[in-house]
Design an enzyme around this catalytic site. Sequence first.
Site, PDB file in Angstrom:
ATOM      1  N   LYS A 141     -55.698 -37.105  31.292  1.00 27.70           N
ATOM      2  CA  LYS A 141     -55.614 -35.800  31.974  1.00 27.70           C
ATOM      3  C   LYS A 141     -56.893 -35.569  32.768  1.00 27.70           C
ATOM      4  CE  LYS A 141     -54.668 -30.915  30.862  1.00 27.70           C
ATOM      5  NZ  LYS A 141     -54.418 -29.964  29.753  1.00 27.70           N
ATOM      6  N   SER A 184     -50.040 -27.535  30.260  1.00 28.56           N
ATOM      7  CA  SER A 184     -50.727 -28.000  31.446  1.00 28.56           C
ATOM      8  C   SER A 184     -50.874 -29.523  31.527  1.00 28.56           C
ATOM      9  CB  SER A 184     -52.107 -27.367  31.509  1.00 28.56           C
ATOM     10  OG  SER A 184     -52.889 -27.751  30.389  1.00 28.56           O
ATOM     11  N   SER A 238     -50.482 -26.860  25.482  1.00 24.90           N
ATOM     12  CA  SER A 238     -50.454 -27.749  26.643  1.00 24.90           C
ATOM     13  C   SER A 238     -50.218 -29.228  26.360  1.00 24.90           C
ATOM     14  CB  SER A 238     -51.757 -27.619  27.433  1.00 24.90           C
ATOM     15  OG  SER A 238     -51.672 -26.510  28.282  1.00 24.90           O
TER      16      SER A 238
HETATM   17  N1  GLN Z   1     -49.935 -22.228  28.859  1.00 23.25           N
HETATM   18  C1  GLN Z   1     -51.098 -21.753  28.202  1.00 23.25           C
HETATM   19  C2  GLN Z   1     -52.078 -21.204  29.204  1.00 23.25           C
HETATM   20  O1  GLN Z   1     -51.745 -21.122  30.323  1.00 23.25           O
HETATM   21  C3  GLN Z   1     -51.717 -22.855  27.390  1.00 23.25           C
HETATM   22  C4  GLN Z   1     -52.471 -23.812  28.216  1.00 23.25           C
HETATM   23  C5  GLN Z   1     -53.163 -24.866  27.426  1.00 23.25           C
HETATM   24  O2  GLN Z   1     -52.832 -25.114  26.263  1.00 23.25           O
HETATM   25  N2  GLN Z   1     -54.162 -25.462  28.034  1.00 23.25           N
HETATM   26  O3  GLN Z   1     -53.171 -20.852  28.903  1.00 23.25           O
END
Ligand code: GLN
Length: 498
Positions: A82, A157, A181
Site C-alpha cells: 500500500k 482504503s 481498511s
Molecule cells: N473508512 C474508514 C475511514 O475512512 C477507515 C479507513 C481506514 O481504516 N484506514 O477512516
Amino acid sequence: MPASNELLERSAAEIAAAVNERRVSAAEVTRATLERVVATEPNVGAYLTVLAEAALAEAASVDRRVAQGERLPLAGVPLAVKDNMCLTGSRTTCGSKILEQWIAPYTSTAVARMLAAGAIPIGKTNCDEFAMGSSCENSALGITRNPYDLLRVPGGSSGGSAAAVAAFEAAIGLGSDTGGSIREPGAFCGVVGFKPTYGRVSRYGLIAFASSLDQIGPLTRTVEDAALTYDAMAGFDPMDATSVQEPVEPAAPALRDDLHGLRVGIVREFDPGALGGAMDALYRAAYAGLERLGAELVEVSLPTAEYGVATYYLIAPAECSSNLARFDGVRYGLRVAGRDVRGMYDATRAAGFGEEVKRRILIGTHALSSGYYDAYYVRAQKARTLIADDFRGAFASCDLIACPAASCPAFRFGAKSDPYSMYLMDYYTIPMSLAGLPAISVPCGWVQPPDGNEPLPIGLQLCGPLFAERLLLGAAHAYERATNHRATHAPLAQRLTA
Ligand code: GLN
C-alpha cells in the site's frame, strides 16, 4: 502457459515452496508477475507505481540466498505494498497530490521484514488519500476497479492491495487498517484481510493517519498466507514507541481444521436480518458452518458498539488533524509559492489535499479546539473505553466473535456520494479497531446484485481478544478449509486476461 505463470495463481506458501526447492527461480516468478501486471492493469489499476527494477534486483538476491542453502518463508513471493508505507527509493504518495513526487528515504519495518523473509516488492498500490475512505474513490492519483466486476469499487482504503491479490498481480498485499481498511476491501475483493492487535506490527515507516488506531496487516488469498505474513512482520520494534513487547508465537504452525472446544459469540446487536435477504441467509449459513465445525455458538452483547462510528469520526479526525500538520510545503512533497510563509502553507495545503482530507482536518481541529474539546474529544475517548469494556465482557463467555465484515458487497462507483453513507461502511469493523482487537475477514459466500451480472463476494469477520492472533487465524483456517468459497468464481479480470 509456462510453469511460473500458473504458479502465480497459487498461494504464497506454494510459491515459496517452489522457489525454496528450486523448481522455479524467484527471477522467473518475478518476470511472470510483471507480465501479468502489464496485462491486467488496464482493467484493474491496482498499482500507482510498478517497481520492475527493484523487484528483479530483489529476486536475484533471493535466488542467491536460496542457492546458498537458505530457506526463506516467503522466497520469491510477489508482494504489493500500500502506498502509505515507505520503501527506500520508491515514490510513496498516500494517494495524495501533496506527496505525488515524494521519494521515501527509508524502508518501513513491516516492508523490511517482508523482504528479509524473501518477498519481492512488485509495486506500490492505490489507496484512499491518506487511508481516509472505504472505496479508493478518494485517491487523487488513480482509479482501482474491483477484479470481480470492473464497474465496482475494490473497497478501501487498502483497495489497491486487495485488488492486486484478487487479480493475481501479487500473492500478498500489505494494507493498513484504522477502522476497517484491510477487512472491508478484503471482503469486497473476495480475499482474506487480517488486522492484527494494535501494536503487533510496527508502524515505523507507515505514514500516520490516526496513530492510536493504525495497524498494518496482510491481504492474501488464503488464511495460511495471512499467517505466514503475520509471522514475518509481527514483533517488537524499538523504532515504534507503540509497538508491544509481548512475545509473538508463530501462527502458521497453529492452523487447525476444526473448531472443537471453541465458543463463538454471535453479537445480538449485529443481527444480519438487518442486511436483507441474501446477505442474511449467507451469514446465517456461515454461523451454522462454524457450528458444524464443532464450535459452540453463544449469544453475546456489545451494547455500545452502535456508537463506534460516531466515536471513530471524532478520534480519527482529531489525530489526523495533528498528524497531517507536517505537510505544509516545508519539508515533504508539494510546495506551492505564496506571498509569505503563511501564504505558502495555505496554498500548498489548499492545492495538495483533497476534499475528504480537508473535511477530516476541519472536523478534527474543531473537536480539539478549546470549548469543544470536552464535549467532543473527551466524550469520544470515554465512549471508546466503554466499547473496549463491552468486548472484554463478551470475551468472558466466548473465545471468538463472528459477525459480518461489511453491510453490503462492493458497490458501484459514485454510489455512496455523501460522506455519511461512506462512513457507515465501517459499521462492523470500527468497534474492533477502537478496542485494538485482532480481526479477520474471510470469504463466506456470493451474492447476485440486482444491478449487475457478476456474483460478488462477501466476508465473514472473526475477532479475538487482544493478542489472540494464533487462535483467530487457526479458526479462520478451519472455516476456509471447510468452505473454500474463493474457488467458486474466477474474477472477471482473470477471465479477461487469460
Ligand atoms: N473508512 C474508514 C475511514 O475512512 C477507515 C479507513 C481506514 O481504516 N484506514 O477512516
